[in-house]
Motif scaffolding. Structure first.
Motif, PDB file in Angstrom:
ATOM      1  N   HIS A  19      10.130  31.569  42.438  1.00 54.17           N
ATOM      2  CA  HIS A  19      10.372  30.475  43.513  1.00 54.17           C
ATOM      3  C   HIS A  19      11.050  31.352  44.771  1.00 54.17           C
ATOM      4  N   LEU A  20      10.276  31.326  45.872  1.00 53.48           N
ATOM      5  CA  LEU A  20      10.518  31.914  47.102  1.00 53.48           C
ATOM      6  C   LEU A  20      11.258  31.154  48.097  1.00 53.48           C
ATOM      7  N   ASP A  21      11.775  30.146  47.678  1.00 54.12           N
ATOM      8  CA  ASP A  21      12.429  29.139  48.570  1.00 54.12           C
ATOM      9  C   ASP A  21      13.581  30.147  49.293  1.00 54.12           C
ATOM     10  N   GLY A  22      13.764  30.164  50.473  1.00 54.91           N
ATOM     11  CA  GLY A  22      14.625  30.871  51.371  1.00 54.91           C
ATOM     12  C   GLY A  22      14.668  32.355  51.646  1.00 54.91           C
ATOM     13  N   VAL A  23      13.344  32.805  50.798  1.00 54.89           N
ATOM     14  CA  VAL A  23      13.378  34.180  50.914  1.00 54.89           C
ATOM     15  C   VAL A  23      12.387  34.860  52.402  1.00 54.89           C
ATOM     16  N   THR A  24      13.080  35.630  52.994  1.00 59.12           N
ATOM     17  CA  THR A  24      12.455  35.855  54.369  1.00 59.12           C
ATOM     18  C   THR A  24      12.358  37.323  54.647  1.00 59.12           C
ATOM     19  N   ASP A  25      12.403  38.246  53.558  1.00 55.61           N
ATOM     20  CA  ASP A  25      12.101  39.526  53.802  1.00 55.61           C
ATOM     21  C   ASP A  25      11.638  40.177  52.510  1.00 55.61           C
ATOM     22  N   LYS A  26      11.542  41.401  52.506  1.00 54.95           N
ATOM     23  CA  LYS A  26      11.073  42.435  51.423  1.00 54.95           C
ATOM     24  C   LYS A  26      12.119  42.265  50.311  1.00 54.95           C
ATOM     25  N   GLU A  66      -3.744  35.726  27.930  1.00 51.72           N
ATOM     26  CA  GLU A  66      -3.754  35.681  29.374  1.00 51.72           C
ATOM     27  C   GLU A  66      -2.503  35.585  30.020  1.00 51.72           C
ATOM     28  N   TYR A  67      -2.203  35.764  31.187  1.00 47.39           N
ATOM     29  CA  TYR A  67      -0.639  35.599  31.820  1.00 47.39           C
ATOM     30  C   TYR A  67      -1.178  34.679  33.203  1.00 47.39           C
ATOM     31  N   LEU A  68      -0.166  34.094  33.455  1.00 49.74           N
ATOM     32  CA  LEU A  68      -0.247  33.022  34.597  1.00 49.74           C
ATOM     33  C   LEU A  68       1.160  33.230  35.209  1.00 49.74           C
ATOM     34  N   LEU A  69       1.011  33.613  36.580  1.00 51.30           N
ATOM     35  CA  LEU A  69       2.035  33.656  37.564  1.00 51.30           C
ATOM     36  C   LEU A  69       2.160  32.706  38.569  1.00 51.30           C
ATOM     37  N   ARG A  70       3.013  31.572  38.646  1.00 51.15           N
ATOM     38  CA  ARG A  70       3.168  30.678  39.582  1.00 51.15           C
ATOM     39  C   ARG A  70       4.077  31.058  40.804  1.00 51.15           C
ATOM     40  N   VAL A  71       3.445  31.098  41.834  1.00 49.63           N
ATOM     41  CA  VAL A  71       4.520  31.586  43.306  1.00 49.63           C
ATOM     42  C   VAL A  71       4.664  30.257  43.985  1.00 49.63           C
ATOM     43  N   HIS A  72       5.956  29.849  43.896  1.00 45.24           N
ATOM     44  CA  HIS A  72       6.205  28.635  44.839  1.00 45.24           C
ATOM     45  C   HIS A  72       6.871  29.080  46.025  1.00 45.24           C
ATOM     46  N   GLY A  73       6.592  28.525  47.331  1.00 44.51           N
ATOM     47  CA  GLY A  73       7.187  28.789  48.514  1.00 44.51           C
ATOM     48  C   GLY A  73       6.349  30.152  48.948  1.00 44.51           C
ATOM     49  N   TRP A  74       5.251  30.380  48.861  1.00 46.37           N
ATOM     50  CA  TRP A  74       4.650  31.597  49.093  1.00 46.37           C
ATOM     51  C   TRP A  74       4.303  31.189  50.753  1.00 46.37           C
ATOM     52  N   SER A  75       3.727  30.128  51.124  1.00 50.62           N
ATOM     53  CA  SER A  75       3.637  29.854  52.775  1.00 50.62           C
ATOM     54  C   SER A  75       4.632  30.100  53.595  1.00 50.62           C
ATOM     55  N   ALA A  76       5.773  29.543  53.178  1.00 46.98           N
ATOM     56  CA  ALA A  76       6.918  29.857  54.008  1.00 46.98           C
ATOM     57  C   ALA A  76       7.313  31.264  53.939  1.00 46.98           C
ATOM     58  N   PHE A  77       7.260  31.965  52.678  1.00 49.97           N
ATOM     59  CA  PHE A  77       7.570  33.356  52.789  1.00 49.97           C
ATOM     60  C   PHE A  77       6.481  34.220  53.598  1.00 49.97           C
ATOM     61  N   ARG A  78       5.348  33.946  53.658  1.00 53.18           N
ATOM     62  CA  ARG A  78       4.176  34.382  54.600  1.00 53.18           C
ATOM     63  C   ARG A  78       4.443  34.368  56.064  1.00 53.18           C
ATOM     64  N   ALA A  80       7.532  33.564  57.326  1.00 50.56           N
ATOM     65  CA  ALA A  80       8.742  34.641  57.699  1.00 50.56           C
ATOM     66  C   ALA A  80       8.681  35.868  57.743  1.00 50.56           C
ATOM     67  N   ALA A  81       7.835  36.444  56.914  1.00 50.06           N
ATOM     68  CA  ALA A  81       7.525  37.854  56.606  1.00 50.06           C
ATOM     69  C   ALA A  81       6.126  38.179  56.432  1.00 50.06           C
ATOM     70  N   PRO A  82       5.286  38.115  57.629  1.00 48.38           N
ATOM     71  CA  PRO A  82       3.889  38.486  57.194  1.00 48.38           C
ATOM     72  C   PRO A  82       3.605  39.779  56.706  1.00 48.38           C
ATOM     73  N   ALA A  86       1.878  40.402  52.902  1.00 50.64           N
ATOM     74  CA  ALA A  86       0.568  41.087  52.754  1.00 50.64           C
ATOM     75  C   ALA A  86       0.775  42.198  52.010  1.00 50.64           C
ATOM     76  N   THR A  87       1.742  42.857  52.002  1.00 51.15           N
ATOM     77  CA  THR A  87       2.098  44.079  51.173  1.00 51.15           C
ATOM     78  C   THR A  87       2.309  43.449  49.578  1.00 51.15           C
ATOM     79  N   ALA A  88       2.837  42.336  49.541  1.00 51.12           N
ATOM     80  CA  ALA A  88       3.082  41.711  48.224  1.00 51.12           C
ATOM     81  C   ALA A  88       1.698  41.178  47.486  1.00 51.12           C
ATOM     82  N   ALA A  89       1.068  40.692  48.517  1.00 49.03           N
ATOM     83  CA  ALA A  89      -0.148  39.981  48.075  1.00 49.03           C
ATOM     84  C   ALA A  89      -1.259  40.951  47.525  1.00 49.03           C
TER      85      ALA A  89
END
Length: 119
Positions: A19-26, A66-78, A80-82, A86-89
């Motif tokens: 959950h990336l809500d409120g995350v704005t940097d590395k 198999e593994y599944l990783l659901r990332v919530h709030g990605w768009s807002a993080f992207r 805030a910190a493009p 990009a590095t995380a992606a």
């Protein structure tokens, strides 16, 4: 009559939620990964350490099919910190490739849709 113990089967899927809500940097991203994914104590909170920990998932327990990783709030993080996004992606994409080549797919879903209401 002799009873046979069934072989231990691998779990079907391991699912994790980030959950990336409120995350704005590395730093915030790496801290949230450490918290939400319950990363091991040896996680060094840098990009190389994230790549290392995601290609050694033994700390998540028995290896599933198999593994599944659901990332919530990605768009807002992207937004805030493009650069950091990009590095995380890139790391997440490399992780998917790594696990696919080992026969245990890891799928990353960015901003998944909410689950439908029950019933």
């Amino acid at each position: 009559m002799r009873h046979m113990t069934p072989p231990h089967s691998r779990p079907v899927r391991y699912t994790a939620e980030l959950h990336l809500d409120g995350v704005t940097d590395k730093a915030g991203f790496l801290d949230r990964c450490a918290r939400d994914l319950a990363l091991p104590a040896w996680f060094g909170r840098n990009w190389d350490a994230l790549a290392d920990v995601l290609t050694d998932l033994s700390w998540w327990g028995p290896r599933p099919q198999e593994y599944l990783l659901r990332v919530h709030g990605w768009s807002a993080f992207r937004r805030a910190a493009p650069h950091d996004a990009a590095t995380a992606a890139g790391i997440l994409t490399d992780t998917e490739t790594y696990w696919a080549s080992r026969g245990t797919p890891l799928t990353v879903v960015l901003d998944p849709l909410p689950a439908p209401p029950p019933g």
